[in-house]
Design an enzyme around this catalytic site. Sequence first.
Site, short mmCIF file in Angstrom:
data_model
loop_
_atom_site.label_atom_id
_atom_site.label_comp_id
_atom_site.label_asym_id
_atom_site.label_seq_id
_atom_site.Cartn_x
_atom_site.Cartn_y
_atom_site.Cartn_z
N SER A 1 62.78 15.26 16.35
CA SER A 1 63.68 14.32 15.68
C SER A 1 64.53 13.63 16.74
O SER A 1 64.79 14.17 17.82
CB SER A 1 64.58 15.02 14.66
OG SER A 1 65.35 16.03 15.26
N TYR B 1 65.73 24.64 1.89
CA TYR B 1 66.86 25.38 2.43
C TYR B 1 67.23 26.63 1.63
O TYR B 1 67.12 27.74 2.12
CB TYR B 1 68.08 24.45 2.56
CG TYR B 1 67.84 23.32 3.52
CD1 TYR B 1 67.72 23.57 4.89
CD2 TYR B 1 67.68 22.02 3.07
CE1 TYR B 1 67.47 22.54 5.78
CE2 TYR B 1 67.42 20.99 3.96
CZ TYR B 1 67.32 21.25 5.31
OH TYR B 1 67.05 20.24 6.19
N HIS C 1 72.20 23.56 8.08
CA HIS C 1 71.50 22.30 7.86
C HIS C 1 71.44 21.85 6.41
O HIS C 1 71.15 20.68 6.12
CB HIS C 1 70.07 22.46 8.40
CG HIS C 1 69.43 21.20 8.88
ND1 HIS C 1 69.54 19.99 8.23
CD2 HIS C 1 68.66 20.95 9.96
CE1 HIS C 1 68.87 19.07 8.88
NE2 HIS C 1 68.32 19.62 9.94
N PRO D 1 70.58 23.79 13.84
CA PRO D 1 70.52 23.31 15.23
C PRO D 1 71.82 23.60 15.98
O PRO D 1 72.87 23.86 15.38
CB PRO D 1 70.32 21.79 15.07
CG PRO D 1 70.12 21.54 13.59
CD PRO D 1 70.76 22.69 12.89
N LYS E 1 65.99 3.32 26.90
CA LYS E 1 65.64 2.35 25.85
C LYS E 1 65.50 0.94 26.39
O LYS E 1 64.66 0.16 25.89
CB LYS E 1 66.69 2.38 24.74
CG LYS E 1 66.73 3.65 23.94
CD LYS E 1 67.67 3.53 22.75
CE LYS E 1 69.12 3.36 23.17
NZ LYS E 1 70.04 3.34 22.02
#
Length: 614
Positions: free
Chosen positions: A540, A101, A330, A114, A405
Amino acid sequence: MMRLLQTRTMPVGSPLLKRMLTAASNPPLPALPLPKLADTMNKLLTTIEPHVTKDGYQRSKSAIEKFLAPGGDGAKLQKLLEERASGKKNWLSDWWLQSAYLQYRDPVIIYSSPGLVFPKLKYAKVDDQLKYAAKITFGALLYKRMIDRGQIAAEKMGKAPLDMSQYNKIFGTCRVPGMPEDSVQYNPDSTHIVVASNNQYFKLEVGNSDNIFGEDTLHKMLRQCYEMSQQKAEPVGMLTALPRDSWHEAYEVLIADPTNKETINTIQSSLFVLSLDYGIANPSGDDKIDACHLLIHGGGSSANSGNRWYDKTLQLVVGPNGVNGLTYEHSPAEGQPIAVLTDFIINHIAKGDQNGSIREASAPQKLSFNLSPKANELLQKAAASHDKLIADLDMNYLHYTGYGKNFIKAQKMSPDSFIQMAIQYAFYKLHRVPGAHYESAQTRMYEAGRTETIRSCSNESVAFAQSMLEPFRSNREKAAKLKLAVDAHKQYASKAVQGFGVDRHLLGLKLIAKQNNIPLPDLFQDEGLLASQHMRLSTSQVASRYDAFMCYGPLTGDGYGCCYNPKNDDMWFGISSWTSDPATNTVAFRNSLQQALDEMFEVLSATSAPSSKL
């Protein structure tokens, strides 16, 4: 020496500071393990295989064997790394913050920060927008109060408690541009937020955690901010979206003026920024696609890109057309703590709880910038650079409603591993080559744990994808290969969350060599290793109970970003690629992913017992 902790508004001995620094070890958590060198190299060779020819595989194997030779480079670097690990509870954490970062010089927008898209609301009036902004602000402040009081439920992975320190870094935190690397400033005792409206900034005192203002008072103050910002100001906030070296240059120009310095200090020390956005164009014709753009980069210099301060860890965004969400810087935290905050805010709004102080609030304080000719010149360059960058970003999303799911679990498979294989297959189906594939795994079972890479592309995933495209294969054969691929992913993921992946160990070996002025070994230039690290799929899972999803830019020029929120009976995916690369197409990948999920369902339905069909 980098200043990782600045405490301008945090008194020495502050209970919050003390808790922030000790939360990771309370309850005590184990130290991050250092994997054995041979184990990592064996995993590396296996993950290289899908991306190279037989000759390339042999070259990689030879490079690894040379690295592992007794008395060779590997043994020397591993010993140095073991010495470092012996004196730290987490041998990686400070290196990771720096290398991933603070030393990263691309813009935070698209490349790092994000956006998280909230469920769309229905309102058209400005006052409705302001009322919702008051609700979202109050919900965030309630969550901050829970953090301050130690009321956040401790999380576990199975029976293992997880490090909760990232929650203490969501509020009051700001990245500060620097050269050759940035720093992070923490202000958890702050009692104000900053409102951005029409590119102007306002300081709002919101009270401490024991006496926060209620929604009615916040609504009144936000109305004042709106009324004081009818004239659009220069988009100074867009400078925070520049490449970090360019932003540092502009930052030094700005803070040379005392007024600017005071304004920036106020923004940096705020709990968070709340952006009240104005008119939003609808270029795609789809509100959710436009929401992705709005929350990642603001929509451009003529839209809301200047109505931001992208260095802030938390930035809530409330649009005029029911599009809402947040963006976050982030470096202090991963996506899941932010998603937990999101669920809390959305749930709070649904419940309508308004417990807060009704005492009289001070009027918002307008913050000012004095722009010199040099600052204006940099601002014009920033606008051109920003608009060029965002024009290259192709965003889309998939709301998959075929199943979720529940169906995957009924097949006795891990939902995450199943979805990863769907992404693998979608890429292979579209490009006919395996895609090196990054998935973020949290290592929070260890003190100060952050992430490890799950290398989702495997020999098993390639065999599965190939079988799906072979018409002579039976559904039973395809289902068997799917289950093998899911199991292989699950095994790698299990090792990764325990700190036994490949990529963080490789990074440690690389950084310990640099720290000791040791030339980088030939292994790190091996074609197979580099191919396995060229992550054309950056993915992710960021779970939410609501119809919310996270989105971000691709990791490589010829790749895709794909973040997903799997729910019980449906799934959300935020998808991105670069328009300038002819090899990628976001819509084509979205369609391929939809087809992959459909086909996997058909294969499993054809081979499952009737009770497990959807």
